[in-house]
Design a protein around this motif. Structure first.
Motif, PDB file in Angstrom:
ATOM      1  N   ASN A   1      49.059  33.526  39.078  1.00  0.00           N
ATOM      2  CA  ASN A   1      48.163  34.594  38.622  1.00  0.00           C
ATOM      3  C   ASN A   1      47.131  34.115  37.607  1.00  0.00           C
ATOM      4  O   ASN A   1      46.252  34.876  37.216  1.00  0.00           O
ATOM      5  CB  ASN A   1      48.953  35.787  38.070  1.00  0.00           C
TER       6      ASN A   1
ATOM      7  N   ARG B   1      50.835  41.372  38.076  1.00  0.00           N
ATOM      8  CA  ARG B   1      51.929  40.536  37.615  1.00  0.00           C
ATOM      9  C   ARG B   1      52.690  41.211  36.476  1.00  0.00           C
ATOM     10  O   ARG B   1      52.077  41.786  35.592  1.00  0.00           O
ATOM     11  CB  ARG B   1      51.335  39.202  37.121  1.00  0.00           C
TER      12      ARG B   1
ATOM     13  N   ALA C   1      42.563  34.352  34.862  1.00  0.00           N
ATOM     14  CA  ALA C   1      43.554  35.361  35.245  1.00  0.00           C
ATOM     15  C   ALA C   1      42.924  36.733  35.453  1.00  0.00           C
ATOM     16  O   ALA C   1      43.310  37.471  36.367  1.00  0.00           O
ATOM     17  CB  ALA C   1      44.635  35.444  34.172  1.00  0.00           C
ATOM     18  N   ASP C   2      41.954  37.103  34.617  1.00  0.00           N
ATOM     19  CA  ASP C   2      41.393  38.453  34.746  1.00  0.00           C
ATOM     20  C   ASP C   2      40.660  38.621  36.074  1.00  0.00           C
ATOM     21  O   ASP C   2      40.758  39.664  36.717  1.00  0.00           O
ATOM     22  CB  ASP C   2      40.489  38.799  33.554  1.00  0.00           C
TER      23      ASP C   2
ATOM     24  N   ALA D   1      43.205  39.048  38.736  1.00  0.00           N
ATOM     25  CA  ALA D   1      43.762  40.405  38.707  1.00  0.00           C
ATOM     26  C   ALA D   1      42.809  41.366  39.411  1.00  0.00           C
ATOM     27  O   ALA D   1      43.235  42.212  40.195  1.00  0.00           O
ATOM     28  CB  ALA D   1      44.004  40.842  37.269  1.00  0.00           C
ATOM     29  N   ARG D   2      41.521  41.227  39.132  1.00  0.00           N
ATOM     30  CA  ARG D   2      40.554  42.124  39.773  1.00  0.00           C
ATOM     31  C   ARG D   2      40.481  41.871  41.273  1.00  0.00           C
ATOM     32  O   ARG D   2      40.143  42.764  42.045  1.00  0.00           O
ATOM     33  CB  ARG D   2      39.176  41.969  39.123  1.00  0.00           C
TER      34      ARG D   2
ATOM     35  N   THR E   1      47.660  32.922  34.473  1.00  0.00           N
ATOM     36  CA  THR E   1      48.029  32.924  33.059  1.00  0.00           C
ATOM     37  C   THR E   1      48.124  31.485  32.552  1.00  0.00           C
ATOM     38  O   THR E   1      47.787  31.189  31.418  1.00  0.00           O
ATOM     39  CB  THR E   1      49.361  33.679  32.862  1.00  0.00           C
TER      40      THR E   1
END
Ligand SMILES: Nc1ncnc2c1ncn2[C@@H]1O[C@H](COP(=O)(O)OP(=O)(O)O)[C@@H](O)[C@H]1O
Ligand SMILES: [Mg+2]
Lengths: 247, 364
Positions: free
Chosen positions: A58, A90, A80-81, A84-85, A60
């Motif tokens: 992910n 996670r 990571a952001d 995520a988008r 991180t």
């Protein structure tokens, strides 16, 4: 079981991934290809590198070597952001609540930032995520006031609020009563039938086996078994890892 | 007791409170704007200080309390804001427009500086901001046109001292109002939740899709602009800068921390209360000299020990009050059991329930 659309096509591809912290090699040459819609379980002893693997997937943590592909795109260097988008949700094994925000606002952060929603749509997404994680009753509680189990559940709610295509779960069933565990299993199963791809690290094997259709065993940073869950559990590799029955 | 059931909840953004705040706020602003016609100019011109103190406290609270960036270098922007007045005044702008234009220019400078400051974390970030402030002072005093190390006055200023005070008063009022309204709307926006999530746990915020640097950078720039505006007001009120070491003084940071901690960090109301406390103390005790600082220190220690959430935090937890509506509240849309249910298409909440007290619901 698996979603027909995109079945067989890998949503996630982890290719020769390694991760070291200084001299400590936590992951060495991990290969993992996860088809869209699959529910994959990961077991392995403490310190095997399971959580680290999720972190590398992910974003991180950055992989020391190897590539991570998500939806056909190389995301190895993607923060990571952005991952995520793009649809990776996670949960953290050690919960990381936004302590001064309410439970609802914690989920709202996921719905606005992760799912990119605003206004009513974001509210509704966050509320739906709380409902799925059975947390509506504490929606207005500051997350910092939640007990450990509540915090773990919040991890799930928040990840769901981002509307993920791939859900990465890290030991969310520990410490639950049997009834709570059954309800969690039902929730994750329903996410699976909705077509969400799931990777679930879990020590509570009974819960895991009730959901996953494939099981991977990770030991000292390498995958030692991979396949049909009951076969993997019976395999010599897994028995050796657990010294005959720690599970 | 109504519990929260899936499908029968909605999110209350405290809209009604928002309307009340807007009406009362408009009244207060109007009253303050008219105050110079009622009170002696010597009285209202003292309020200018209160206005810029609230501005500074609110800006620091936005930075540290809501975005988790503990800066001890906001005096960089206070000083640059003050000196910026000279720069644009010398170019031919009136001092008031100079204040506004300078602050925007300083926002651009802060944007560039954020790329340096954000390479540092925690304590290093704090020290880094202080270093930036010292560097800014060192650069400013290189310019003879800015009075070098001696400070200077505003050359082209409104001649009539009464009008001068009046204009400065209105500018300071406009700035504090804009700061408070801007902060309120920012905190009510999506960015408000994102910022606080970053403050509470950066790793988790990122994993949920929050663009951490972007959120921080917006606030860093906004807080710099607010500090610059306050600095410009200080310059206008003092008709110049007494000395660079005064306007770039780290004691501004100490006072900002004092005001925010005393009032209540992480709330909109806290810095206002803290600024008022500091303003009153300063008004009546500052002639005590060194003892004044001792009293401030003792007060700060006492409040952090006995009211760790500050004055506003203590009031809020005691009486469950809020002035500014920034939160979200999940409330039931259904009527209490026994009453006729509201039609599905027209949710008519007649009762709001705090779900903290409500029992946990089962999955639907
Ligand atoms: N940030 C870190 N720095 C140094 N070592 C770490 C860090 N994170 C994890 N480790 C080490 O990596 C190993 C694997 O950890 P982890 O991935 O959490 O294992 P698991 O989840 O399988 O229990 C452990 O030995 C742990 O101490
Ligand atoms: Mg782990």
């Amino acid at each position: 079981m698996t979603r027909t659309a995109g079945a067989g096509e890998a949503l996630l591809e982890v290719d020769s991934v390694a991760k070291s912290y200084g001299a400590l090699d936590v992951l060495t040459a991990v290969h993992l290809s996860v088809p869209a819609g699959q529910a994959l379980g990961i077991v392995g002893p403490n310190g095997a590198g399971k959580s680290t693997l999720l972190s590398v997937i992910n974003g991180t943590e950055r992989a020391t070597a190897g590539t991570v592909r998500f939806g056909g795109r190389d995301v190895t260097a993607t923060p990571a952001d952005a991952r995520a988008r793009a649809g990776m949700g996670r949960t953290f094994q050690v919960p990381r609540p936004f302590a001064h925000l309410t439970v609802f606002e914690n989920a709202l952060a996921g719905a606005t930032a992760g799912a990119g929603l605003r206004g009513r749509a974001a509210d509704d997404r966050a509320l739906a995520a709380l409902a799925m994680a059975d947390m509506l009753g504490v929606a207005n509680t500051p997350a910092g006031a939640l007990p450990l189990l509540g915090r773990k559940r919040l991890e799930l709610a928040r990840a769901l609020a981002t509307d993920p295509r791939l859900l990465l779960l890290d030991e969310i069933a520990g410490g639950l009563t049997e009834a709570e565990c059954d309800s969690l299993v039902a929730t994750i199963r329903s996410l699976h039938t909705q077509g969400i791809t799931i990777i679930w690290i879990e020590h509570v094997v009974r819960a895991l086996l009730a959901v996953v259709e494939r099981l991977v065993c990770l030991a000292t940073g390498v995958i030692v078994a991979d396949g049909e869950p009951s076969e993997v559990m019976r395999s010599d590799a897994v028995r050796a890892v657990y010294l005959g029955g720690a599970l | 007791m109504t519990s929260l059931v899936p499908g029968e909840v909605r999110v209350d953004r405290l809209r009604r409170r928002m309307i009340t705040v807007q009406i009362i706020g408009a009244g207060v602003i109007l009253a303050l704007a008219m105050a110079p016609y009622v009170f002696e100019p010597s009285i209202t011109s003292q309020w200018i200080k209160l206005f810029y103190l609230i501005t500074l406290a609110t800006a620091w609270n936005l930075l540290a309390g809501f975005a988790g960036m503990v800066s001890v270098g906001q005096q960089a922007y206070i000083g640059l804001g003050a000196y910026g007045v000279f720069v644009f005044n010398d170019l031919g702008l009136d001092p008031y427009s100079s204040a506004l234009v300078a602050s925007l220019a300083i926002g651009a400078i802060a944007f560039a500086l954020s790329f340096v400051a954000f390479r540092l974390r925690g304590g290093y970030f704090a020290i880094g901001t202080w270093v930036i402030a010292e560097a800014a002072r060192q650069i400013v005093i290189r310019f003879d046109s800015l009075g070098a190390g001696r400070g200077r006055g505003i050359s082209d200023y409104t001649a009539d001292p009464v009008m001068r005070n009046l204009f400065t008063y209105w500018l300071a009022l406009g700035i504090v109002v804009a700061t408070l309204i801007g902060t309120l709307f920012l905190l009510r926006s999506r960015l408000g939740v994102a910022l606080q999530s970053v403050r509470d746990n950066e790793v988790a915020a990122r994993a949920l899709g929050v663009d951490v640097s972007r959120a921080k950078r917006i606030v860093f720039v906004l807080a710099a602009v607010m500090a610059a505006l306050a600095g410009a007001v200080i310059c206008l009120q003092q008709i110049g800068v007494q000395s660079p070491s005064q306007i770039f003084s780290v004691s501004f940071s100490a006072f900002m921390v004092f005001m925010v901690l005393i009032g209540g960090i992480g709330t909109l109301e806290g810095p206002i209360i803290g600024a008022i406390v500091y303003y009153v103390m300063d008004l009546y005790f500052s002639q005590m000299g060194l003892w004044y600082l001792v009293v401030l220190g003792v007060l700060a220690i006492a409040i952090t020990l006995f009211l760790p959430q500050g004055i506003w935090g203590a009031l809020r937890s005691r009486f469950d009050i809020t002035l500014f509506p920034v939160g979200h509240r999940v409330v039931a849309t259904s009527r209490p059991a026994g009453a006729a249910p509201a039609g599905p298409g027209e949710p008519r909440p007649n009762r709001t329930t705090d779900a903290t007290a409500a029992s946990a619901t089962t999955e639907g």
